[in-house]
Write an enzyme that holds these catalytic residues in place. Sequence first.
Site, PDB file in Angstrom:
ATOM      1  N   LEU A  13       0.666 -10.430   9.256  1.00  0.00           N
ATOM      2  CA  LEU A  13      -0.110  -9.875   8.141  1.00  0.00           C
ATOM      3  C   LEU A  13       0.459 -10.247   6.794  1.00  0.00           C
ATOM      4  O   LEU A  13      -0.143 -10.241   5.698  1.00  0.00           O
ATOM      5  CB  LEU A  13       0.149  -8.265   8.517  1.00  0.00           C
ATOM      6  CG  LEU A  13      -0.479  -7.541   9.490  1.00  0.00           C
ATOM      7  CD1 LEU A  13      -0.647  -6.461   9.324  1.00  0.00           C
ATOM      8  CD2 LEU A  13      -2.209  -8.298   9.671  1.00  0.00           C
ATOM      9  N   GLY A  14       1.703 -10.635   6.705  1.00  0.00           N
ATOM     10  CA  GLY A  14       2.429 -11.059   5.492  1.00  0.00           C
ATOM     11  C   GLY A  14       3.820 -10.977   5.656  1.00  0.00           C
ATOM     12  O   GLY A  14       4.463 -10.689   6.506  1.00  0.00           O
ATOM     13  N   GLY A  16       7.710 -11.302   2.980  1.00  0.00           N
ATOM     14  CA  GLY A  16       8.116 -11.309   1.612  1.00  0.00           C
ATOM     15  C   GLY A  16       9.540 -12.068   1.630  1.00  0.00           C
ATOM     16  O   GLY A  16      10.207 -12.440   2.463  1.00  0.00           O
ATOM     17  N   GLY A  17      10.285 -11.606   0.500  1.00  0.00           N
ATOM     18  CA  GLY A  17      11.747 -12.393   0.569  1.00  0.00           C
ATOM     19  C   GLY A  17      12.673 -11.592   1.554  1.00  0.00           C
ATOM     20  O   GLY A  17      13.668 -12.043   2.028  1.00  0.00           O
ATOM     21  N   ALA A  19      11.494  -9.132   4.373  1.00  0.00           N
ATOM     22  CA  ALA A  19      11.023  -9.179   5.813  1.00  0.00           C
ATOM     23  C   ALA A  19       9.338  -9.694   5.928  1.00  0.00           C
ATOM     24  O   ALA A  19       8.894  -9.980   5.187  1.00  0.00           O
ATOM     25  CB  ALA A  19      10.875  -7.783   5.962  1.00  0.00           C
ATOM     26  N   VAL A  21       5.624  -8.864   8.049  1.00  0.00           N
ATOM     27  CA  VAL A  21       4.898  -7.901   8.664  1.00  0.00           C
ATOM     28  C   VAL A  21       3.952  -8.314   9.736  1.00  0.00           C
ATOM     29  O   VAL A  21       3.392  -9.460   9.625  1.00  0.00           O
ATOM     30  CB  VAL A  21       4.122  -7.071   7.801  1.00  0.00           C
ATOM     31  CG1 VAL A  21       3.558  -5.855   8.190  1.00  0.00           C
ATOM     32  CG2 VAL A  21       5.148  -6.393   6.557  1.00  0.00           C
ATOM     33  N   ASP A 128       7.394   0.829  -7.363  1.00  0.00           N
ATOM     34  CA  ASP A 128       6.959  -0.610  -7.203  1.00  0.00           C
ATOM     35  C   ASP A 128       5.346  -0.435  -6.910  1.00  0.00           C
ATOM     36  O   ASP A 128       4.900  -0.933  -5.914  1.00  0.00           O
ATOM     37  CB  ASP A 128       7.410  -1.624  -6.270  1.00  0.00           C
ATOM     38  CG  ASP A 128       6.968  -2.832  -6.469  1.00  0.00           C
ATOM     39  OD1 ASP A 128       6.237  -3.229  -7.376  1.00  0.00           O
ATOM     40  OD2 ASP A 128       7.010  -3.766  -5.392  1.00  0.00           O
TER      41      ASP A 128
END
Length: 611
Positions: A13-14, A16-17, A19, A21, A128
């Site tokens: 699903l995506g 980042g720096g 982890a 998902v 955030d």
Amino acid sequence: MKLAGRYRLETPLGQGGMAEVWRAYDERVGRAVAVKILHAYVHPNERARFFQEAKALSRLSHRGVVQVYDLGEEEGKTYFVMELVEGGSFDRLGPFEDGPEGLRLLEAALEVLDALEHLHRRGVIHRDLTPRNILLTTEGNPKVMDFGLAYLLQESRHLTRTGYTLGTPQYMAPEQAKGLPLGPQADLYSFGAVLYRTLTGKPPFEGENDQSVLYQHVYEEPKPPETLNPAIPAGASRMVLHLLAKNAQARPTRAAQARGGLAETLRSYRESLSATPRAGAARSGAYPSGPAQPQSLEVAGRFDLGGEVAWPSEIVAWEGRLWVGAGRGVAQLNLIEERIHHLPLGDEMTAPPTLYGGKLYAAAWDGKLGVFSLTGRPIWSYQSRAEVTAAPLVLGSWVYLAGRDGFLYALDENGSLRWAMQAEGHLSASPTLYRGLLFAASEDGWLYALDPQTGHLRYKVEAGAVHAAMPAQGGVLLIPTWAGEVHAFDPLGREVLWSYDTEGEVWGSPVMDTERAYVAGWGGVLYALDLKNGDEVWSLEVGKATAGLSLAQGHVYCATEEGRVMAIEAATGQVTFEASGLGPIQAPPLPYRGQLFVATLAGQLYRFAEM
């Protein structure tokens, strides 16, 4: 790949720096879940923050917060399992549109503030909040997620001082941009920025780089949201600017306080939709209140309005009072006193009245628009060059008036002309504001899309002669032509999505919900059409309809020239209520505060209540 012998990873699903998902399937309990897996190379401090996120989430239990199901490690993979939310990011609810879409946006904002209050009471600051960190369920309910930067007020704080840039610049509070200590007001600022983006389609500040954006957050004031989107209610705009105050102490002290203010704005906004013909500038015809059980409606009152209520008149309501054009004036019914008061005009009342900002706007056959206080005191007037049969559209300090001389007039709050656009034929229908454009349709068959502030023509398309207001919802502008063809039009793509022939003249406005369009005309049949493809879902013989339709609480309300009034279940087409023998009806029924109001051509107003 399968984790813990039960979580089958299916689709990324995506990432980042820290982890990535995955969408996964929990084979043990049989449900789809989201699995967040920490990258193997992350720094120990980041790993600690990852566990902090899982810990912060696991102790929260709120319908507006993503739920954590499990936390574990396997073969060097650290992961946690959480609720899967698949409805998209919060900002897809916008930009704000006047009507049901706007209601859903404001209601969702209340839910987010409720979730933030839950977080803050438990010592958690999100730090955030962005549109992507507030996801929607498939039903449109918001869920706050992604607590990777969560700040636990009651625990060790050294994890937040790692030298990394924390937060997203477009939504970052000034004190966060300056590296100062944070309180709950930092989240409220971020949510104010999220709301600004959702309401207007743009963030409060934009720049060439992060530093430019952060500078503006600290030192510059955002433009008032309504200047970017005139459909935004004044109360919602004020609330957003309150959340975006530079000084944290000038913002609401708690999310609950902000929620209380927004709840009052929402209450007032819901009421305003009943005060506007066709339930707002988008003209959807979907009203926010109405009978919960129409099958139990019975006549609870009958009032003499003192004059005919002829097409294209409509009933409007505000704070327990009703107004309708009748004969040579406006009749007002006070529901508490159950008395009729009359406001005389110089000529026949040929356009539906509009209530806005504590003022009554009423146009007559002689082309004069009168603006009055709610007690009937004249405030100002404007004399157009020809007859007016269209309800004025009022947005903030702007008033739009369509005349049968073919001119669309834009007036300021004092009645001075700002601009005028001349169409190639009579303008009989009220303009519609949707997707940032002002739409006017003429009797010679042209649809005009205008800039609402300048009057500049964006484009025009040939659609057929139009006498009824054009409803809009779900990215579709519905164009009901007098000849009986109904066109579903994409106002941004500038293309017709589908057309349907009702085989009868259409005088009254159709209505729309999120799935269907409903239209009735002189052909005597009410049609429910699929909003995506125009397929007929159901149809019902109702009789000749001059009046527009109304929609509330899952029911379509229809009135006919034969004197019938019906409540029809929108999902099935089943009639749940019917009254007959009232005499010809040319004004749409008004569902309001659990009751139904019907005005006949002969000037009789019926009040139906649940018994």
